[in-house]
Design a protein around this motif. Structure first.
Motif, mmCIF file in Angstrom:
data_model
loop_
_atom_site.group_PDB
_atom_site.id
_atom_site.type_symbol
_atom_site.label_atom_id
_atom_site.label_comp_id
_atom_site.label_asym_id
_atom_site.label_seq_id
_atom_site.Cartn_x
_atom_site.Cartn_y
_atom_site.Cartn_z
ATOM 1 N N LEU A 30 0.826 -1.200 0.000
ATOM 2 C CA LEU A 30 0.000 0.000 0.000
ATOM 3 C C LEU A 30 0.863 1.254 0.000
ATOM 4 N N THR A 31 0.217 2.394 -0.162
ATOM 5 C CA THR A 31 0.923 3.667 -0.112
ATOM 6 C C THR A 31 1.463 3.904 1.295
ATOM 7 N N PRO A 32 2.495 4.760 1.455
ATOM 8 C CA PRO A 32 3.109 4.963 2.772
ATOM 9 C C PRO A 32 2.159 5.537 3.818
ATOM 10 N N ALA A 33 1.083 6.176 3.384
ATOM 11 C CA ALA A 33 0.109 6.759 4.306
ATOM 12 C C ALA A 33 -1.281 6.604 3.703
ATOM 13 N N PRO A 34 -2.332 6.681 4.515
ATOM 14 C CA PRO A 34 -3.692 6.609 3.967
ATOM 15 C C PRO A 34 -3.897 7.680 2.905
ATOM 16 N N ALA A 35 -4.607 7.328 1.850
ATOM 17 C CA ALA A 35 -4.737 8.267 0.731
ATOM 18 C C ALA A 35 -6.170 8.443 0.252
ATOM 19 N N ARG A 36 -7.111 7.690 0.815
ATOM 20 C CA ARG A 36 -8.498 7.797 0.352
ATOM 21 C C ARG A 36 -9.318 8.627 1.329
ATOM 22 N N TYR A 37 -9.973 9.653 0.802
ATOM 23 C CA TYR A 37 -10.885 10.469 1.599
ATOM 24 C C TYR A 37 -12.288 10.152 1.110
#
Length: 331
Positions: free
Chosen positions: A262-269
């Motif tokens: 996954l991406t390094p941090a949450p990315a979905r809002y």
């Protein structure tokens, strides 16, 4: 289930362009409809049948891989349309119709010579805009294009060197009824399709060159009150700051990201609505996802802009949509 909605290619394309997911899906496949032809397919599974437009998936030499997973826009069950995830290997998928909006090797024509009514002019510009390589970047900067403001075609320059352009970025003015319109008294950007040259976006300064409105077409119908772009970006920043301040959440995400890619941090809002209760926040935990994006059939955990954490059953939501950010899977 009986299908009472039109499934012709033209009807599906027009419905897709009015759907809230249109801009986000076009960011993933900016040449959809031209470089990648519009494709209508019939999907048949043991308990499910649907006809719709393929709007996202894997491509092989410019054509959809219908044996894998793909996204299908269909109006079979919802009049305004919905986007379903189809797994091609679970049933039969047959191509019903394909069409490209224009030959991909030819430059965009000068629509000023070809069309005279407003709807035709705007439709032609939108087809060219769908094929524009930088469309995704444009929609990130102007997410309300064609939704929060009307489509406006302007005539640029004097009588001898005039060309038409579609307004795609610039300042906004509020109308007495609360709606918005482009402020054409200030510098703005227009999408032009000159004969014999590639389509491009040009800066326009009304103080330096004549500008007149050629035609205006009302904004596409919107299905819910999406927050203003700047407000949403502020909310996302607040939610991300709240998440970053929680070392336990950061460690948990980092471990999962290392295992699942996954991406390094949450990315979905995302936004979920349960009746009149609406929750909008950063998705910080949820079910495993594939490269097709959100899974709305499982519980998910959101970090709200206030710093509050809520766990919600997405399958029970009346509405769910990703209003900002991007998918978590690293491509």
């Amino acid at each position: 289930m009986e299908n009472t909605c039109s499934t012709s290619l033209d009807a599906l394309v027009e419905a897709f362009r009015r759907h809230p997911s249109y801009s986000r899906l076009m960011e993933h496949t900016p040449g959809l409809g031209s470089v990648v032809p519009w494709t209508v397919v019939e999907c048949s599974h043991d308990m499910f049948e649907a006809t719709g437009l393929v709007v996202r998936g894997s491509l092989e030499s410019g054509t959809w891989d219908l044996c894998g997973s793909f996204r299908l826009f269909t109006t079979d069950f919802v009049a305004d349309g919905e986007v379903l995830t189809i797994h091609g290997w679970c049933g039969e998928v047959a191509v019903r119709e394909t069409r490209a909006d224009r030959p991909t090797s030819a430059p965009a024509p000068d629509w000023d010579d070809l069309f005279s009514n407003p709807e035709s002019q705007v439709r032609a510009f939108r087809a060219a805009l769908d094929a524009y390589p930088m469309r995704g970047e444009l929609m990130l900067r102007t997410p309300f294009l064609g939704v929060g403001v009307p489509w406006v075609v302007v005539r640029l320059g004097g009588l001898d060197d005039a060309e038409l352009g579609l307004v795609v970025a610039g300042g906004l003015v509020a109308r007495p009824d609360g709606s918005r319109d482009w402020d054409l008294n200030r510098p703005f950007q227009a999408f032009v399709t000159p004969r014999g040259s590639p389509a491009r976006i040009v800066p326009v300064d009304p103080a330096c060159s004549p500008v007149s409105v050629e035609c205006t077409v009302p904004a596409d119908a919107w299905h819910h009150a999406e927050p203003e772009a700047l407000t949403m970006l502020g909310e996302m920043a607040d939610a991300m700051a709240a998440w970053s301040a929680r070392s336990d959440l950061v460690v948990a995400w980092t471990r999962r990201a290392a295992v699942e890619g996954l991406t390094p941090a949450p990315a979905r809002y995302v936004e979920l609505a349960f009746g009149t209760d609406v929750y909008r926040g950063l998705e910080i935990a949820g079910p495993d996802v594939d490269d097709m994006g959100c899974d709305w059939n499982e519980p998910i955990t959101l970090m709200l802009p206030s710093g509050r954490i809520v766990e919600l059953d997405a399958a029970q939501a009346d509405r769910h949509v990703m209003v900002g950010g991007h998918d978590h899977v690293v491509r």
